[in-house]
Motif scaffolding. Structure first.
Motif, mmCIF file in Angstrom:
data_model
loop_
_atom_site.group_PDB
_atom_site.id
_atom_site.type_symbol
_atom_site.label_atom_id
_atom_site.label_comp_id
_atom_site.label_asym_id
_atom_site.label_seq_id
_atom_site.Cartn_x
_atom_site.Cartn_y
_atom_site.Cartn_z
ATOM 1 N N GLY A 120 41.328 45.801 37.896
ATOM 2 C CA GLY A 120 41.900 45.140 39.061
ATOM 3 C C GLY A 120 41.764 43.629 39.041
ATOM 4 O O GLY A 120 42.362 42.941 39.867
ATOM 5 N N ASP A 121 41.016 43.110 38.087
ATOM 6 C CA ASP A 121 40.810 41.667 37.996
ATOM 7 C C ASP A 121 41.949 41.034 37.208
ATOM 8 O O ASP A 121 41.903 40.954 35.978
ATOM 9 N N GLU A 122 42.958 40.591 37.913
ATOM 10 C CA GLU A 122 44.132 40.008 37.250
ATOM 11 C C GLU A 122 43.826 38.644 36.621
ATOM 12 O O GLU A 122 44.584 38.157 35.793
ATOM 13 N N LYS B 82 41.435 38.252 34.657
ATOM 14 C CA LYS B 82 40.879 38.608 33.349
ATOM 15 C C LYS B 82 39.536 37.912 33.070
ATOM 16 O O LYS B 82 39.266 37.455 31.967
ATOM 17 N N LEU B 83 38.692 37.880 34.089
ATOM 18 C CA LEU B 83 37.376 37.259 33.934
ATOM 19 C C LEU B 83 36.259 38.292 33.870
ATOM 20 O O LEU B 83 35.079 37.953 33.959
ATOM 21 N N GLY B 84 36.646 39.557 33.722
ATOM 22 C CA GLY B 84 35.635 40.594 33.573
ATOM 23 C C GLY B 84 35.066 41.133 34.858
ATOM 24 O O GLY B 84 33.960 41.679 34.861
ATOM 25 N N GLY B 85 35.819 41.003 35.959
ATOM 26 C CA GLY B 85 35.335 41.532 37.226
ATOM 27 C C GLY B 85 34.045 40.870 37.670
ATOM 28 O O GLY B 85 33.768 39.718 37.337
ATOM 29 N N TYR B 86 33.231 41.596 38.425
ATOM 30 C CA TYR B 86 31.959 41.016 38.873
ATOM 31 C C TYR B 86 31.035 40.788 37.682
ATOM 32 O O TYR B 86 30.260 39.822 37.654
ATOM 33 N N PHE B 87 31.101 41.661 36.676
ATOM 34 C CA PHE B 87 30.194 41.594 35.525
ATOM 35 C C PHE B 87 30.372 40.279 34.770
ATOM 36 O O PHE B 87 29.388 39.599 34.445
ATOM 37 N N TYR C 157 42.983 45.132 44.888
ATOM 38 C CA TYR C 157 44.062 45.115 43.896
ATOM 39 C C TYR C 157 45.249 45.897 44.462
ATOM 40 O O TYR C 157 45.145 46.575 45.492
ATOM 41 N N LYS C 158 46.382 45.866 43.786
ATOM 42 C CA LYS C 158 47.580 46.536 44.282
ATOM 43 C C LYS C 158 47.452 48.048 44.362
ATOM 44 O O LYS C 158 48.238 48.708 45.045
ATOM 45 N N ASP C 159 46.437 48.606 43.691
ATOM 46 C CA ASP C 159 46.226 50.052 43.795
ATOM 47 C C ASP C 159 45.487 50.427 45.078
ATOM 48 O O ASP C 159 45.245 51.605 45.346
ATOM 49 N N PRO D 102 38.732 46.168 43.619
ATOM 50 C CA PRO D 102 38.792 44.776 44.084
ATOM 51 C C PRO D 102 39.793 43.975 43.248
ATOM 52 O O PRO D 102 40.048 44.302 42.086
ATOM 53 N N ASN D 103 40.360 42.933 43.863
ATOM 54 C CA ASN D 103 41.143 41.978 43.080
ATOM 55 C C ASN D 103 40.210 40.848 42.666
ATOM 56 O O ASN D 103 38.994 40.933 42.857
#
Length: 268
Positions: free
Chosen positions: A62-64, A66-71, A232-234, A238-239
């Protein structure tokens, strides 16, 4: 002539005396060199091994941006700390994983090795367990199926934590709590908030009983409209904004934690 010799002799005696006195004075002076103390361990930058386990939130779905989400975001924040030289990462998050899947994943040799070397372990799990109950009871949602599954979830969560600890007794374990993604998609099902709270309470109790575990609550982040759209769009994950807010919360829970543990020193 005799007088000149006498004067010359006196001058030599005076000069000789002065030289001896100067020499004695110089020899008598001792030079004290103050040794600079070595810096304490807390000021020596360490290399931190960060490991992620769990579901799609740890994977960063969901991270558009592309920074690896929270991780990925927590990793970058840790790298900016003065007492951390580098952050080595291993992310074993898998989209769709439930507690049953994570139990099996913890038997993988690569995962075992990663956990054994970890200084900090971050984990998201449980969201898909609840989603599975929703799917199976979509036309007759009430508390009963959730609470029946909650008992099983609680035992599986204990098993997961025990397995992780059997591989690594000293790592900091950070569990990120559940949030309600149905709050805006299915606002009429207000019971989900209660279910999430009950599951989070169980998870928090278990993780804190470990003694070196941290529970990070994020439910309030996704229950507010202050920061705009966070999913996110789903309408489930999360976005990039949602992940950024999660990362801030997770990092703040670690910022004042002693990460330079014995295990870190041993590996340096």
């Amino acid at each position: 002539m005799l007088r000149k010799l006498l004067i010359f002799s006196i001058v030599l005696t005076v000069i000789s005396g002065c030289s001896s006195e100067t020499s004695v004075n110089l020899e008598a002076k001792s030079v004290a060199l103050k040794m600079k103390e070595n810096p304490t361990d807390e000021f020596i930058p360490k290399t931190i091994n960060l490991v992620g386990i769990g579901d799609s939130l740890t994977k960063g779905v969901g991270d558009e941006a592309k920074l690896g989400g929270y991780f990925g975001r927590v990793t970058e924040k840790l790298k900016q700390q003065d007492n951390i030289k580098d952050v080595k990462v291993k992310n074993f998050g898998v989209k769709g994983h439930k507690t049953t899947n994570l139990q099996k994943k913890l038997n993988d040799e690569e995962v075992i090795k990663g956990i054994k070397e970890a200084d900090v372990i971050v984990m998201t799990i449980g969201g898909n367990d609840i989603m599975n109950v929703v799917r199976n009871n979509i036309f007759s949602l009430d508390f009963k199926p959730f609470r029946e599954e909650q008992k099983k979830y609680k035992e599986r969560f204990k098993s997961i934590l025990a397995t992780v600890r059997s591989y690594n007794a000293s790592a900091k374990i950070v569990y990120i709590g559940l949030y309600n993604p149905f709050k805006y998609m299915l606002p009429e099902i207000s019971e989900i908030d209660t279910i999430m709270e009950e599951w989070n309470n169980d998870s928090e109790e278990i993780i804190l009983s470990d003694g070196n575990g941290v529970f990070v609550s994020v439910a309030d982040i996704f229950s507010s409209t202050t920061n705009g759209k966070l999913l996110y769009k789903d309408e489930f994950h999360p976005n990039e904004v949602g992940y950024s807010l999660m990362a801030d919360r997770i990092y703040n829970s670690l910022k004042y934690t002693e990460l330079t543990t014995d295990s870190v020193s041993r590996k340096e």
